[in-house]
Each structure stands twice: as C-alpha cells, then as structure tokens.
Design an enzyme around this catalytic site. Structure first.
Site, PDB file in Angstrom:
ATOM      1  N   PRO A  78       0.832  -1.209   0.000  1.00 39.38           N
ATOM      2  CA  PRO A  78       0.000   0.000   0.000  1.00 39.38           C
ATOM      3  C   PRO A  78       0.861   1.252   0.000  1.00 39.38           C
ATOM      4  CG  PRO A  78       0.150  -0.908   2.214  1.00 39.38           C
ATOM      5  CD  PRO A  78       0.866  -1.876   1.312  1.00 39.38           C
ATOM      6  N   ALA A  80       0.206   5.540  -0.287  1.00 42.25           N
ATOM      7  CA  ALA A  80      -0.848   6.559  -0.261  1.00 42.25           C
ATOM      8  C   ALA A  80      -0.779   7.473  -1.489  1.00 42.25           C
ATOM      9  CB  ALA A  80      -0.690   7.396   1.006  1.00 42.25           C
ATOM     10  N   SER A 107      -4.131   1.471  -0.002  1.00 46.47           N
ATOM     11  CA  SER A 107      -3.900   2.250   1.220  1.00 46.47           C
ATOM     12  C   SER A 107      -5.206   2.843   1.746  1.00 46.47           C
ATOM     13  CB  SER A 107      -2.920   3.385   0.901  1.00 46.47           C
ATOM     14  OG  SER A 107      -2.901   4.330   1.949  1.00 46.47           O
ATOM     15  N   GLN A 128      -5.329  -1.918   3.276  1.00 41.98           N
ATOM     16  CA  GLN A 128      -4.436  -1.517   4.373  1.00 41.98           C
ATOM     17  C   GLN A 128      -5.206  -0.583   5.294  1.00 41.98           C
ATOM     18  OE1 GLN A 128      -3.024   1.949   4.448  1.00 41.98           O
ATOM     19  NE2 GLN A 128      -2.391   1.480   6.556  1.00 41.98           N
ATOM     20  N   TYR A 130      -5.319   2.038   8.556  1.00 38.37           N
ATOM     21  CA  TYR A 130      -4.830   2.878   9.647  1.00 38.37           C
ATOM     22  C   TYR A 130      -6.007   3.041  10.598  1.00 38.37           C
ATOM     23  CZ  TYR A 130      -0.532   4.426   7.293  1.00 38.37           C
ATOM     24  OH  TYR A 130       0.706   4.490   6.721  1.00 38.37           O
ATOM     25  N   THR A 156      -1.629  -1.720   9.673  1.00 35.72           N
ATOM     26  CA  THR A 156      -0.319  -1.084   9.841  1.00 35.72           C
ATOM     27  C   THR A 156      -0.120  -0.706  11.302  1.00 35.72           C
ATOM     28  OG1 THR A 156      -0.396  -0.302   7.585  1.00 35.72           O
ATOM     29  CG2 THR A 156       1.149   0.829   9.054  1.00 35.72           C
ATOM     30  N   ARG A 165      10.022  12.926   8.352  1.00 39.55           N
ATOM     31  CA  ARG A 165      10.536  12.936   6.980  1.00 39.55           C
ATOM     32  C   ARG A 165      10.849  14.392   6.678  1.00 39.55           C
ATOM     33  NH1 ARG A 165       5.311   9.281   5.462  1.00 39.55           N
ATOM     34  NH2 ARG A 165       5.724   7.690   7.044  1.00 39.55           N
ATOM     35  N   LYS A 231       1.140  -5.597   9.762  1.00 39.78           N
ATOM     36  CA  LYS A 231       2.196  -5.006   8.918  1.00 39.78           C
ATOM     37  C   LYS A 231       3.067  -4.059   9.728  1.00 39.78           C
ATOM     38  CE  LYS A 231       2.779  -2.138   4.750  1.00 39.78           C
ATOM     39  NZ  LYS A 231       3.203  -0.808   5.205  1.00 39.78           N
ATOM     40  N   SER A 253       8.093  -5.309   7.999  1.00 38.02           N
ATOM     41  CA  SER A 253       8.151  -4.040   7.275  1.00 38.02           C
ATOM     42  C   SER A 253       8.673  -2.969   8.206  1.00 38.02           C
ATOM     43  CB  SER A 253       6.731  -3.667   6.810  1.00 38.02           C
ATOM     44  OG  SER A 253       6.707  -2.362   6.245  1.00 38.02           O
ATOM     45  N   HIS A 255       8.122   0.119   7.004  1.00 35.52           N
ATOM     46  CA  HIS A 255       7.380   1.201   6.345  1.00 35.52           C
ATOM     47  C   HIS A 255       8.255   1.900   5.303  1.00 35.52           C
ATOM     48  CE1 HIS A 255       3.470   3.402   7.292  1.00 35.52           C
ATOM     49  NE2 HIS A 255       3.924   4.064   6.256  1.00 35.52           N
ATOM     50  N   ARG A 258      10.427   4.828   6.587  1.00 40.19           N
ATOM     51  CA  ARG A 258       9.822   6.160   6.747  1.00 40.19           C
ATOM     52  C   ARG A 258       9.372   6.434   8.174  1.00 40.19           C
ATOM     53  NH1 ARG A 258       8.066   7.922   1.588  1.00 40.19           N
ATOM     54  NH2 ARG A 258       5.976   8.616   2.081  1.00 40.19           N
ATOM     55  N   ASP A 286       8.353  -6.535   3.136  1.00 40.99           N
ATOM     56  CA  ASP A 286       8.538  -5.450   2.170  1.00 40.99           C
ATOM     57  C   ASP A 286       9.685  -4.574   2.628  1.00 40.99           C
ATOM     58  OD1 ASP A 286       7.726  -3.273   3.879  1.00 40.99           O
ATOM     59  OD2 ASP A 286       5.649  -3.439   3.223  1.00 40.99           O
ATOM     60  N   ARG A 310       7.782   1.689  -3.454  1.00 38.22           N
ATOM     61  CA  ARG A 310       8.183   2.818  -4.313  1.00 38.22           C
ATOM     62  C   ARG A 310       8.282   2.506  -5.795  1.00 38.22           C
ATOM     63  NH1 ARG A 310      10.921   3.344   0.345  1.00 38.22           N
ATOM     64  NH2 ARG A 310      10.814   5.301   1.517  1.00 38.22           N
TER      65      ARG A 310
END
Ligand code: FNR
Length: 368
Positions: A78, A80, A107, A128, A130, A156, A165, A231, A253, A255, A258, A286, A310
């Site tokens: 996923p 976004a 996502s 996915q 949240y 997640t 970030r 995840k 994962s 993420h 990130r 992943d 990505r």
C-alpha cells in the site's frame, strides 16, 4: 525515454516528471535515512549458493497467499496518494496488478475509494488499515472494504505517529487541492490541512489512534471476517504476540524506512521473525525489494512472498498503468531467471541452503 531495463530506472524519470513536493514525499525516508539505504544494502550482502545441472526448463512461480492463488510471490504494497503520481492513480495500479495475476494492497489514504478500485474489474485486493481515533469511522471503512470484495486487512502497526521525513517538513507537504483521501470523503476527514510542518504529520497526530495495542487486533477481528495481516513487525517478540493475537500473517516491514530510523533492514530482521512464527502463520516482507534476486533472498530466508512500494509509484509517475505492468513483469522475469540460475524449479526449492548471509560467512564452515 530509453529502454527501461530494471525497476530502479523509474525513479530518475519520476524525479524529472513530478513536482518536487510529490517526488520528495514518495522518495524520502525518516531522519538520516540510514534505514532507507540499509534496506537496499543489506540485500547486497547476501550471496547465492547456486546448484547446477538441474533441469530448469520449466519453472513454477505460482503460490497462494491466505488461500488466494497468485502467479508469483511478488505483490503490491500500500502506498498513499497515487493520483499525485498519475491521474489514473490507484486504478492503474489495480489493473496492472490484476493483469499480472497478483495482489494489490490499497492504502487507507488512497486517492481512490475502495468502491472505485473494486469497479476497475476483477482482482484479488487487500485493504491496508490505519486505525483512526474514531472507531466508528474504522468500522465503517472495514465494512465498506469487505463489501467491495477486498479479501484481507493489512493492519499497519508502526505508525502511532508519523516518522520525521525532513523533506516533507521543509516542503510543508500537503495533498494537492484537487485530491482527497477518497475513503474518508463523506466523513469530513478527506482533506489535509496546510500545517507549519508536514501536513501529513499533523493529520496523523490529529486522527490516528496512538493507544492502538494488541487487544485491538482482537477487536478488529470481532468486526470483520477478513483475515488480518499485521504489517510492521521487525522483532521475534512481536512475531510471537502476532501469532497469539490471532493474526493470519505477518508483514516484516519498516514502512519503507519512513518511520523509525536505525531499525535494521527488513531483510536482516526477517529470519528472527520467521523463526519466532514457527510456521504457524506466513511471514511476508517489504522494504527495498528492487530485483528478482532480492525476492529470491527473501524467500530463502523464509518469507512466503514480498511486496513492493516505491517502484510502483515511480513507474506510475513515469508511464501510468504501463509502467506498473512493466515493474511487475521485470521483477517476475528477473525472479524466474534467478530461480533458473540457482537450480530451483518451484518455490519449495528455495530454502536457506541456497544463500549465504554475512553471519554464515563469519562461521568457520557454511551451514548445509
Ligand atoms: C508507503 N507505505 C505505506 N504503508 C502503509 O501501511 N500505508 C500507507 O498508506 C503507506 N503509504 C506509503 C507511501 C509511500 C510513498 C511509500 C514509499 C510507502 C509503506 C509501504 O507500504 C511499504 O511498507 C514500503 O513502501 C516498502 O518499501 P519500498 O518497496 O518502498 O522500499
């Protein structure tokens, strides 16, 4: 555009094509981006022990994930805001994944709704999740995903707050005004406000439930019959808790590097998670998968499949659906070639003896 020969080449094209704010959002990792680099580099420290003189004229890459048959152990993670990369956004990704015979994970923060993605045609899709503070919102969304034919939830668990970030902070990242978080549109939660740092970090701080804990995995299971993949697991301790909480699977994962910087590369954390899961539930991975050889290495360390993030977004930016199809085709072809050159004809042949990790190389004799 010259001939594209590997999935990494899409990144430079995406950088040229996209506004800086969008490209930086897709490309960046947290803080020093140590884990971002390490997610790739750790793969490069794993070597092969190929077997020879094995008939590799027929290679079978098919597998099943939670009972769903797919053409290869390569799936779509996923990510976004895909319409920020290309006007077709999530539709293009859904169609490309379906054409490749594999699973797309949509996502929560998609710029297309679960219903819209379902209407693109047949395909096996996961959703996915949240978990928002408002559990009614979560319940509604999960039900909508289920009704729209999504087959599993990827919950997640690594994002109680958004990682730092720095590019997004400098750019004052915000979703372009012509886009919304489509799954939340009717709920007045579809817009992301401009903030004096990253607009997404503020959105997460305002909306996402920081109290989320293992008991909520059980709660989630009580409101849906979809199986739940956890995840964001990177330790043996959490792998055991995931098994105990009734999860149907684990996705190792970080993420895409990130969230918390200086966590190990996912490929380095994979083996301890696999061992702790004791074969009771499947473990996926992943993070940094860019080559067919990476897919093979993950499977050799016990993953039942991998997801790519990505490369899909960068290919979308470059060429829309054709780009995503090409990413999935290139990874598939490279993976098939890796199997052939390693002497493997089915996924069951890919085991720990086929690779050498750094740890193995430090031991006096290779583990056989
Ligand atoms: C993500 N990721 C992510 N994960 C998630 O659970 N929900 C989401 O909405 C997003 N969004 C998102 C956007 C972008 C631009 C990126 C790069 C990543 C994380 C994603 O699912 C996956 O874990 C990583 O992308 C895998 O690493 P690679 O393949 O990007 O190296």
């Amino acid at each position: 555009m010259g001939e594209i020969t590997n999935v990494m080449e899409y990144q430079a094209i995406a950088k040229q094509k996209l506004p800086k704010m969008a490209y930086d959002y897709y490309a960046s990792g947290a803080e020093d981006e140590w884990t971002l680099k390490e997610n790739r580099e750790a793969f490069s420290r794993i070597l092969f022990r190929p077997r020879i003189l094995i008939d590799v004229s027929k290679i079978d890459m098919t597998t099943s994930v939670l009972g769903f048959k797919i053409s290869m152990p390569i799936m779509v993670a996923p990510t976004a805001f895909q319409k920020m990369a290309h006007p077709d956004g999530e539709y293009a990704t859904a169609r490309a994944a379906s054409a490749a015979g594999t699973i797309m994970t949509l996502s929560s923060w998609a710029t297309s709704s679960v219903e819209e993605v379902a209407s693109t045609g047949p395909g096996i899709r996961f959703f996915q999740l949240y978990v928002h503070k408002d559990r009614k919102v979560v319940e509604q969304l999960v039900r909508r995903a289920e009704r729209a034919g999504f087959k599993a939830i990827a919950l997640t668990v690594d994002t109680p707050r958004l990682g730092r970030r720095e590019a997004d902070i400098k750019n004052r990242f915000v979703l372009p005004p012509y886009l919304t978080l489509k799954n939340f549109e009717g709920l007045d939660l579809g817009k992301m406000d401009q903030a004096n740092d990253s607009g997404l970090a503020s959105y997460v701080a305002g909306q996402i439930d920081r109290t989320l804990s293992w008991k909520d995995v059980k709660w989630l299971q009580s409101i849906t019959s979809m199986p739940i993949l956890v995840k964001g697991v990177v330790t043996a301790e959490d792998a055991r808790l995931a098994v105990q909480s009734g999860a149907a699977g684990i996705i190792v994962s970080n993420h895409g590097a990130r969230q918390l910087d200086y966590v190990p590369a996912t490929i380095s954390a994979l083996e301890e998670v696999v061992k702790a899961a004791q074969g009771r539930i499947p473990v996926y991975l992943d993070g940094g998968v860019r080559r067919g050889t990476d897919v093979f290495k993950a499977l050799a360390l016990g993953a039942a499949g991998i997801f790519v993030g990505r490369p899909v977004v960068f290919a979308l930016a470059a060429e829309g659906e054709a780009g995503v199809r090409n990413v999935l085709r290139m990874l598939r072809d490279e993976f098939e070639l890796t199997m052939a050159l390693s002497g493997c004809t089915t996924l069951a042949d890919i085991n720990r003896s086929r690779i050498l990790t750094e740890g193995d190389r430090l031991r006096p004799t290779p583990r056989l």
